[in-house]
Design a protein around this motif. Structure first.
Motif, mmCIF file in Angstrom:
data_model
loop_
_atom_site.group_PDB
_atom_site.id
_atom_site.type_symbol
_atom_site.label_atom_id
_atom_site.label_comp_id
_atom_site.label_asym_id
_atom_site.label_seq_id
_atom_site.Cartn_x
_atom_site.Cartn_y
_atom_site.Cartn_z
ATOM 1 N N ALA A 288 -1.821 14.423 15.648
ATOM 2 C CA ALA A 288 -0.622 14.533 16.476
ATOM 3 C C ALA A 288 0.160 15.790 16.196
ATOM 4 N N GLN A 289 0.162 15.984 14.777
ATOM 5 C CA GLN A 289 0.958 17.213 14.423
ATOM 6 C C GLN A 289 0.121 18.588 15.012
ATOM 7 N N PHE A 290 -1.263 18.489 15.139
ATOM 8 C CA PHE A 290 -2.168 19.631 15.708
ATOM 9 C C PHE A 290 -1.984 19.735 17.169
ATOM 10 N N ILE A 291 -1.779 18.659 17.769
ATOM 11 C CA ILE A 291 -1.489 18.786 19.277
ATOM 12 C C ILE A 291 -0.097 19.452 19.449
ATOM 13 N N ALA A 292 0.924 18.774 18.647
ATOM 14 C CA ALA A 292 2.150 19.061 19.012
ATOM 15 C C ALA A 292 2.548 20.438 18.362
ATOM 16 N N GLY A 293 1.834 20.956 17.770
ATOM 17 C CA GLY A 293 1.897 22.511 17.160
ATOM 18 C C GLY A 293 1.174 23.127 18.282
ATOM 19 N N ALA A 294 0.282 22.973 18.985
ATOM 20 C CA ALA A 294 -0.410 23.544 19.917
ATOM 21 C C ALA A 294 0.207 23.956 21.156
ATOM 22 N N VAL A 295 0.969 22.822 21.741
ATOM 23 C CA VAL A 295 1.518 22.833 22.998
ATOM 24 C C VAL A 295 2.856 23.548 22.949
ATOM 25 N N SER A 296 3.313 23.631 21.408
ATOM 26 C CA SER A 296 4.729 24.213 21.414
ATOM 27 C C SER A 296 4.894 25.724 21.009
ATOM 28 N N ILE A 297 3.486 26.137 20.982
ATOM 29 C CA ILE A 297 3.082 27.383 20.401
ATOM 30 C C ILE A 297 3.669 28.382 21.550
ATOM 31 N N PRO A 298 3.731 28.601 22.800
ATOM 32 C CA PRO A 298 4.269 29.295 23.788
ATOM 33 C C PRO A 298 5.841 29.437 23.692
ATOM 34 N N PHE A 299 6.393 28.346 23.375
ATOM 35 C CA PHE A 299 7.876 28.373 23.322
ATOM 36 C C PHE A 299 8.245 29.024 22.033
ATOM 37 N N SER A 300 7.518 28.568 20.908
ATOM 38 C CA SER A 300 7.797 29.388 19.580
ATOM 39 C C SER A 300 7.750 30.795 19.564
ATOM 40 N N ILE A 301 6.637 31.160 20.215
ATOM 41 C CA ILE A 301 6.366 32.751 20.440
ATOM 42 C C ILE A 301 7.374 33.263 21.219
ATOM 43 N N GLY A 302 8.078 32.526 22.253
ATOM 44 C CA GLY A 302 8.903 33.035 23.160
ATOM 45 C C GLY A 302 10.289 33.058 22.396
ATOM 46 N N GLY A 303 10.768 32.278 21.424
ATOM 47 C CA GLY A 303 11.950 32.229 20.868
ATOM 48 C C GLY A 303 11.813 32.989 19.713
ATOM 49 N N GLN A 304 10.877 33.335 19.192
ATOM 50 C CA GLN A 304 10.598 34.576 18.265
ATOM 51 C C GLN A 304 11.012 35.591 18.836
ATOM 52 N N ALA A 305 10.239 35.884 19.943
ATOM 53 C CA ALA A 305 10.377 37.355 20.559
ATOM 54 C C ALA A 305 11.823 37.463 20.860
ATOM 55 N N VAL A 306 12.632 36.487 21.454
ATOM 56 C CA VAL A 306 14.003 36.798 21.771
ATOM 57 C C VAL A 306 14.777 37.180 20.512
ATOM 58 N N LEU A 307 14.864 36.617 19.522
ATOM 59 C CA LEU A 307 15.244 36.635 18.335
ATOM 60 C C LEU A 307 15.012 38.297 17.656
ATOM 61 N N THR A 308 13.790 38.623 17.840
ATOM 62 C CA THR A 308 13.420 39.812 17.388
ATOM 63 C C THR A 308 13.961 40.910 18.170
ATOM 64 N N ALA A 309 13.915 40.730 19.529
ATOM 65 C CA ALA A 309 14.447 41.636 20.389
ATOM 66 C C ALA A 309 15.922 41.940 20.457
ATOM 67 N N SER A 310 16.824 40.816 19.911
ATOM 68 C CA SER A 310 18.276 41.124 19.985
ATOM 69 C C SER A 310 18.503 40.120 19.008
ATOM 70 N N ALA A 311 19.306 40.410 17.856
ATOM 71 C CA ALA A 311 19.997 39.724 17.075
ATOM 72 C C ALA A 311 21.483 39.254 17.244
ATOM 73 N N THR A 312 21.757 38.689 18.742
ATOM 74 C CA THR A 312 23.064 38.179 19.077
ATOM 75 C C THR A 312 23.121 36.789 19.106
ATOM 76 N N THR A 313 24.567 36.683 19.407
ATOM 77 C CA THR A 313 24.681 35.031 19.251
ATOM 78 C C THR A 313 23.803 34.370 20.764
ATOM 79 N N THR A 314 23.946 35.224 21.606
ATOM 80 C CA THR A 314 23.364 34.783 22.924
ATOM 81 C C THR A 314 21.701 34.512 22.758
ATOM 82 N N ALA A 315 21.079 35.445 22.121
ATOM 83 C CA ALA A 315 19.855 35.491 21.677
ATOM 84 C C ALA A 315 19.342 34.346 20.906
#
Length: 384
Positions: A288-315
């Protein structure tokens, strides 16, 4: 001249050892067919020539629903946990989506509270020291989020337990009917979850206090030699208790027992087969953890990319939304599977310990024409 079984023609000489014509048991002269109990030489009693099915054998395994009504193998449990989702997607994936999305929205709003009502989030993200206001807001929102997530998980597991309890017999159930079946048992289920959580908090709190005292009194490597085994033993004890309590929610819902009796019942079912239950439980959790981690990878990458691009409250708020969406998708996919494995393990233990398959077969004997809720009371059997 001889003839095959079932042939016709003039009578021939009897086989060796067979009674002569005129004796009891031999067909009258003029009938070429041997008697019904005669067997061709070389075949065991009850079996004909090659290519014909045997007259005797084991009865077929009864499988009215997602699993056969016999002791279950690992593949039976995993296949059944997937099959009940596929056969009733509205009451599994649909129900899970409703509960998970609602809880994720509430948890997300609570998590965004410090970002929305404090003006120091951007400076905190830049590396400045967080103020007391930010820390208190964050702790309060985290606690509220944990409570919301725990309640939603408890509600979801109870509803899915009702669904798979019906799926064992091949009966469908609607979301509304699942809720009506769970509602009388909901407070007992919530009470068990709260007590279990508080017990774990108290247990690790006591262990942490002992470790702090040991480090304060004994300095150096001796403190580590005492504290490390204590922490390891506490973790192993917590895992053991968690596994022994695995069936308590299913007992509360399906057998309609109170909290104390359900805990005793879970211990009684698991104690003689702990390692098998633990192995399947651990394997299901890893899958279950492997499947959940696999399907959430795109969203995690997107969230990290937004934080890296701009360290603001909105980001930060956008990244938390992406993280929540990824977590919700993973939970929607894996939640029904995990609940299914638990209930089918519980079913398997009752079959092995109490010959419960015979009870389940009485419900299956009614056939598909029987009312869908006619099998609910079968789960009540067993020592009380």
């Amino acid at each position: 001249m001889t003839y095959n079984a079932g042939g016709y023609g003039p009578a021939g000489p009897p086989p060796p050892g067979y009674p002569a014509p005129g004796y009891p048991g031999y067909p009258p002269t003029g009938y070429g067919a041997p008697p019904q109990y005669w067997q061709p030489p070389g075949y065991a009693p009850g079996y004909g020539a090659p290519g014909y099915p045997p007259q005797f054998g084991l009865p077929p395994v009864i499988k009215p629903g997602v699993v056969p009504l016999r002791p279950l193998t690992l593949s039976d449990i995993f296949n059944g946990a997937v099959a009940y989702i596929r056969t009733n997607p509205k009451a599994t994936l649909g129900l899970t989506a409703i509960v998970v999305i609602a809880s994720q929205i509430v948890a997300l709003l609570l998590s965004l509270w410090p970002f929305a009502f404090t003006g120091q989030v951007a400076s905190t993200l830049d590396g400045d020291e967080a103020s007391t206001e930010v820390l208190v807001s964050w702790m309060a929102s985290s606690l509220a989020t944990a409570i919301t997530t725990g309640l939603s998980t408890t509600l979801l597991s109870g509803l899915l337990t009702v669904v798979i309890g019906r799926s064992v017999f091949g009966a469908d159930i609607t979301i509304g009917e699942a809720w009506r079946r769970l509602r009388p048992r909901l407070w007992a289920l919530i009470g068990f979850t709260v007590l279990k959580t508080l017990a774990l908090i108290v247990w690790f709190g006591v262990v942490l206090l002992i470790v702090v005292l040991v480090v304060a009194v004994i300095d150096g490597p001796a403190a580590f030699l005492i504290a490390a085994p204590l922490v390891l033993a506490s973790i192993l004890a917590a895992v053991w208790v968690s596994v022994m309590l695995t069936f308590a929610p299913a007992v509360i819902v399906l057998e309609r027992r109170d909290i104390v009796t359900s805990v005793k019942r879970s211990f009684a079912l698991i104690k003689s087969d702990f390692w098998r239950v633990f192995g399947i439980w651990l394997l299901a959790a890893i899958v279950a953890q492997f499947i959940a981690g696999a399907v959430s990878i795109p969203f995690s990458i997107g969230g990290q990319a937004v934080l890296t691009a701009s360290a603001t409250t909105t980001a930060a708020m956008i990244s938390m939304v992406l993280f929540s969406v990824g977590g919700a998708v993973g939970q929607i996919i894996t939640g029904p599977f995990s609940a299914g494995v638990t209930v089918l393990q519980y079913t398997d233990r009752r079959i092995r310990a109490e010959a419960f398959d015979l009870v389940l077969q009485t419900g299956a004997a009614a056939g598909p024409q029987a009312p869908a809720d006619s099998t609910d009371d079968l789960w009540l059997t067993g020592p009380r």
